[in-house]
Design a protein around this motif. Structure first.
Motif, PDB file in Angstrom:
ATOM      1  N   ALA A  40       1.001  -1.192  -0.054  1.00 26.93           N
ATOM      2  CA  ALA A  40      -0.048   0.077   0.017  1.00 26.93           C
ATOM      3  C   ALA A  40       0.877   1.429  -0.114  1.00 26.93           C
ATOM      4  CB  ALA A  40      -0.820  -0.005   1.211  1.00 26.93           C
ATOM      5  N   LEU A  41       2.193   1.195   0.667  1.00 25.30           N
ATOM      6  CA  LEU A  41       2.822   2.313   0.682  1.00 25.30           C
ATOM      7  C   LEU A  41       3.814   2.554  -0.799  1.00 25.30           C
ATOM      8  CD1 LEU A  41       4.271   1.974   4.380  1.00 25.30           C
ATOM      9  CD2 LEU A  41       2.633   3.898   3.415  1.00 25.30           C
ATOM     10  N   GLY A  42       3.438   1.407  -1.513  1.00 23.15           N
ATOM     11  CA  GLY A  42       4.389   1.508  -2.721  1.00 23.15           C
ATOM     12  C   GLY A  42       5.734   1.349  -2.516  1.00 23.15           C
ATOM     13  N   LEU A  43       6.144   0.343  -1.698  1.00 22.96           N
ATOM     14  CA  LEU A  43       7.473  -0.109  -1.314  1.00 22.96           C
ATOM     15  C   LEU A  43       7.890  -1.557  -1.870  1.00 22.96           C
ATOM     16  CD1 LEU A  43       7.440   1.437   2.382  1.00 22.96           C
ATOM     17  CD2 LEU A  43       8.543   2.646   0.297  1.00 22.96           C
ATOM     18  N   ALA A  44       6.783  -1.972  -2.197  1.00 25.09           N
ATOM     19  CA  ALA A  44       7.333  -3.773  -2.546  1.00 25.09           C
ATOM     20  C   ALA A  44       7.658  -3.655  -4.006  1.00 25.09           C
ATOM     21  CB  ALA A  44       5.773  -4.145  -2.550  1.00 25.09           C
ATOM     22  N   GLY A  45       8.551  -4.866  -4.385  1.00 24.40           N
ATOM     23  CA  GLY A  45       9.040  -5.131  -5.300  1.00 24.40           C
ATOM     24  C   GLY A  45      10.496  -4.690  -5.529  1.00 24.40           C
ATOM     25  N   ALA A  46      11.213  -4.954  -6.525  1.00 27.85           N
ATOM     26  CA  ALA A  46      12.585  -4.914  -7.028  1.00 27.85           C
ATOM     27  C   ALA A  46      13.034  -3.305  -6.501  1.00 27.85           C
ATOM     28  CB  ALA A  46      12.679  -5.151  -8.497  1.00 27.85           C
ATOM     29  N   GLY A  47      13.880  -3.411  -5.823  1.00 30.27           N
ATOM     30  CA  GLY A  47      14.617  -2.173  -5.363  1.00 30.27           C
ATOM     31  C   GLY A  47      13.868  -1.567  -4.182  1.00 30.27           C
ATOM     32  N   GLY A  48      12.731  -2.500  -3.656  1.00 31.10           N
ATOM     33  CA  GLY A  48      12.103  -1.645  -2.693  1.00 31.10           C
ATOM     34  C   GLY A  48      12.321  -2.961  -1.322  1.00 31.10           C
ATOM     35  N   CYS A  49      11.126  -3.423  -0.931  1.00 36.23           N
ATOM     36  CA  CYS A  49      10.955  -4.215   0.079  1.00 36.23           C
ATOM     37  C   CYS A  49      10.362  -5.366  -0.211  1.00 36.23           C
ATOM     38  CB  CYS A  49      10.427  -3.424   1.418  1.00 36.23           C
ATOM     39  SG  CYS A  49      10.288  -4.554   2.999  1.00 36.23           S
ATOM     40  N   ARG A  50      10.735  -6.463   0.432  1.00 39.05           N
ATOM     41  CA  ARG A  50       9.988  -7.821   0.029  1.00 39.05           C
ATOM     42  C   ARG A  50       9.819  -8.296   1.699  1.00 39.05           C
ATOM     43  NH1 ARG A  50       7.399 -11.090  -3.222  1.00 39.05           N
ATOM     44  NH2 ARG A  50       7.846 -13.503  -2.233  1.00 39.05           N
ATOM     45  N   ILE A  51       8.437  -8.654   1.994  1.00 41.94           N
ATOM     46  CA  ILE A  51       8.094  -9.390   3.037  1.00 41.94           C
ATOM     47  C   ILE A  51       7.904 -10.980   2.950  1.00 41.94           C
ATOM     48  CG2 ILE A  51       6.340  -9.384   4.967  1.00 41.94           C
ATOM     49  CD1 ILE A  51       8.044  -6.639   4.953  1.00 41.94           C
ATOM     50  N   ASN A  52       8.705 -11.612   3.434  1.00 45.52           N
ATOM     51  CA  ASN A  52       8.658 -13.072   3.371  1.00 45.52           C
ATOM     52  C   ASN A  52       8.268 -13.947   4.559  1.00 45.52           C
ATOM     53  OD1 ASN A  52      10.616 -12.735   0.882  1.00 45.52           O
ATOM     54  ND2 ASN A  52       9.724 -14.515   0.923  1.00 45.52           N
ATOM     55  N   LYS A  53       7.716 -14.833   4.487  1.00 42.94           N
ATOM     56  CA  LYS A  53       7.654 -15.949   5.577  1.00 42.94           C
ATOM     57  C   LYS A  53       8.783 -16.627   5.704  1.00 42.94           C
ATOM     58  CE  LYS A  53       2.766 -16.828   4.021  1.00 42.94           C
ATOM     59  NZ  LYS A  53       1.889 -17.818   3.465  1.00 42.94           N
ATOM     60  N   ALA A  54       9.173 -17.197   7.049  1.00 43.67           N
ATOM     61  CA  ALA A  54      10.270 -18.097   7.197  1.00 43.67           C
ATOM     62  C   ALA A  54       9.646 -19.241   8.106  1.00 43.67           C
ATOM     63  CB  ALA A  54      11.564 -17.219   7.980  1.00 43.67           C
ATOM     64  N   GLY A  55      10.695 -20.149   7.957  1.00 42.52           N
ATOM     65  CA  GLY A  55      10.615 -21.313   9.042  1.00 42.52           C
ATOM     66  C   GLY A  55      11.129 -20.972  10.358  1.00 42.52           C
ATOM     67  N   CYS A  56      11.615 -21.993  10.825  1.00 38.97           N
ATOM     68  CA  CYS A  56      12.166 -21.579  12.281  1.00 38.97           C
ATOM     69  C   CYS A  56      13.501 -20.473  12.109  1.00 38.97           C
ATOM     70  CB  CYS A  56      12.649 -22.803  13.126  1.00 38.97           C
ATOM     71  SG  CYS A  56      13.297 -22.231  14.647  1.00 38.97           S
ATOM     72  N   LEU A  57      13.495 -19.464  12.866  1.00 37.35           N
ATOM     73  CA  LEU A  57      14.677 -18.633  12.786  1.00 37.35           C
ATOM     74  C   LEU A  57      15.372 -18.922  14.027  1.00 37.35           C
ATOM     75  CD1 LEU A  57      13.118 -15.242  11.367  1.00 37.35           C
ATOM     76  CD2 LEU A  57      14.658 -17.091  10.282  1.00 37.35           C
ATOM     77  N   ASP A  58      14.972 -19.947  14.926  1.00 37.16           N
ATOM     78  CA  ASP A  58      15.540 -20.174  16.226  1.00 37.16           C
ATOM     79  C   ASP A  58      15.840 -19.223  17.385  1.00 37.16           C
ATOM     80  OD1 ASP A  58      16.675 -22.387  17.651  1.00 37.16           O
ATOM     81  OD2 ASP A  58      18.827 -21.936  17.009  1.00 37.16           O
ATOM     82  N   ARG A  59      14.710 -18.217  17.345  1.00 36.91           N
ATOM     83  CA  ARG A  59      14.841 -17.493  18.505  1.00 36.91           C
ATOM     84  C   ARG A  59      13.237 -17.202  18.904  1.00 36.91           C
ATOM     85  NH1 ARG A  59      18.377 -12.056  17.367  1.00 36.91           N
ATOM     86  NH2 ARG A  59      18.087 -12.090  19.666  1.00 36.91           N
ATOM     87  N   CYS A  60      12.448 -18.409  18.861  1.00 36.81           N
ATOM     88  CA  CYS A  60      11.002 -18.189  19.150  1.00 36.81           C
ATOM     89  C   CYS A  60      10.734 -17.823  20.638  1.00 36.81           C
ATOM     90  CB  CYS A  60      10.354 -19.750  18.901  1.00 36.81           C
ATOM     91  SG  CYS A  60      10.267 -19.926  17.307  1.00 36.81           S
ATOM     92  N   GLU A  61      11.666 -18.423  21.524  1.00 38.89           N
ATOM     93  CA  GLU A  61      11.527 -18.001  22.989  1.00 38.89           C
ATOM     94  C   GLU A  61      11.621 -16.502  23.211  1.00 38.89           C
ATOM     95  OE1 GLU A  61      12.699 -22.051  22.949  1.00 38.89           O
ATOM     96  OE2 GLU A  61      13.626 -20.675  21.730  1.00 38.89           O
ATOM     97  N   GLU A  62      12.115 -15.766  22.284  1.00 41.09           N
ATOM     98  CA  GLU A  62      12.253 -14.159  22.149  1.00 41.09           C
ATOM     99  C   GLU A  62      11.005 -13.549  21.489  1.00 41.09           C
ATOM    100  OE1 GLU A  62      16.404 -12.796  22.217  1.00 41.09           O
ATOM    101  OE2 GLU A  62      16.576 -14.795  21.078  1.00 41.09           O
ATOM    102  N   GLY A  63      10.313 -14.522  20.921  1.00 39.75           N
ATOM    103  CA  GLY A  63       9.435 -13.971  19.736  1.00 39.75           C
ATOM    104  C   GLY A  63       8.001 -13.514  20.244  1.00 39.75           C
ATOM    105  N   PRO A  64       7.380 -13.139  19.372  1.00 38.74           N
ATOM    106  CA  PRO A  64       7.576 -13.441  17.740  1.00 38.74           C
ATOM    107  C   PRO A  64       8.529 -12.686  17.281  1.00 38.74           C
ATOM    108  CG  PRO A  64       5.657 -12.049  18.025  1.00 38.74           C
ATOM    109  CD  PRO A  64       6.028 -12.476  19.272  1.00 38.74           C
ATOM    110  N   VAL A  65       9.216 -13.134  16.207  1.00 40.64           N
ATOM    111  CA  VAL A  65      10.364 -12.354  15.809  1.00 40.64           C
ATOM    112  C   VAL A  65      10.217 -12.148  14.269  1.00 40.64           C
ATOM    113  CG1 VAL A  65      11.835 -13.470  17.493  1.00 40.64           C
ATOM    114  CG2 VAL A  65      11.835 -14.516  15.227  1.00 40.64           C
ATOM    115  N   ALA A  66      11.199 -11.183  13.698  1.00 37.44           N
ATOM    116  CA  ALA A  66      11.324 -10.664  12.386  1.00 37.44           C
ATOM    117  C   ALA A  66      12.630 -10.255  12.405  1.00 37.44           C
ATOM    118  CB  ALA A  66      10.231  -9.639  11.780  1.00 37.44           C
ATOM    119  N   VAL A  67      13.175 -10.349  11.111  1.00 34.82           N
ATOM    120  CA  VAL A  67      14.544  -9.762  10.917  1.00 34.82           C
ATOM    121  C   VAL A  67      14.801  -9.389   9.754  1.00 34.82           C
ATOM    122  CG1 VAL A  67      15.470 -12.313   9.759  1.00 34.82           C
ATOM    123  CG2 VAL A  67      17.038 -10.462  10.839  1.00 34.82           C
ATOM    124  N   VAL A  68      15.222  -8.000   9.593  1.00 39.24           N
ATOM    125  CA  VAL A  68      15.116  -7.045   8.404  1.00 39.24           C
ATOM    126  C   VAL A  68      16.599  -7.221   7.955  1.00 39.24           C
ATOM    127  CG1 VAL A  68      15.036  -4.786   7.564  1.00 39.24           C
ATOM    128  CG2 VAL A  68      13.585  -5.613   9.467  1.00 39.24           C
TER     129      VAL A  68
END
Length: 115
Positions: A40-68
């Motif tokens: 909606a902000l027009g940031l998606a796509g090449a040269g911008g930002c991609r939001i992805n699903k991930a499997g275990c990032l091995d920090r669930c005890e501190e979570g929920p987590v996301a990494v940039v």
């Protein structure tokens, strides 16, 4: 130059053995919200930002987590307002959101007591 300016991975891991997991803390809904908001902000796509699903990032005890990436900044969040703040400040303005940032190092286990 990288294909995306920012790549954000949301842990959506499910653990059935009773250990904490991001999936049990509304992670999928937050990932979907982030994806829609970036678009909606027009940031998606090449040269911008991609939001992805991930499997275990091995920090669930501190979570929920996301990494940039490419910065490698780890965040936790509680609700959509937190996710919006990460997008508005980190993705748009390039500022790390310190109040939501997780430490770069693993937590140190408590030493056994000498009792």
């Amino acid at each position: 130059m990288s294909y995306y300016k920012h790549h954000v991975f949301f842990c959506l891991n499910v653990r059935d053995e009773g250990r904490p997991c991001c999936a049990h803390r509304d992670a999928q809904a937050m990932q979907e919200h982030a994806k829609k908001r970036v678009k909606a902000l027009g940031l998606a796509g090449a040269g911008g930002c991609r939001i992805n699903k991930a499997g275990c990032l091995d920090r669930c005890e501190e979570g929920p987590v996301a990494v940039v990436y490419p910065e490698g900044v780890w965040y936790t969040y509680v609700d959509q307002a937190d996710v919006d703040e990460i997008i508005d400040r980190h993705i748009v303005k390039g500022e790390v959101v310190e109040r939501l940032r997780l430490p770069d190092t693993a937590p140190v286990a408590a030493a056994p007591s000498k009792a």
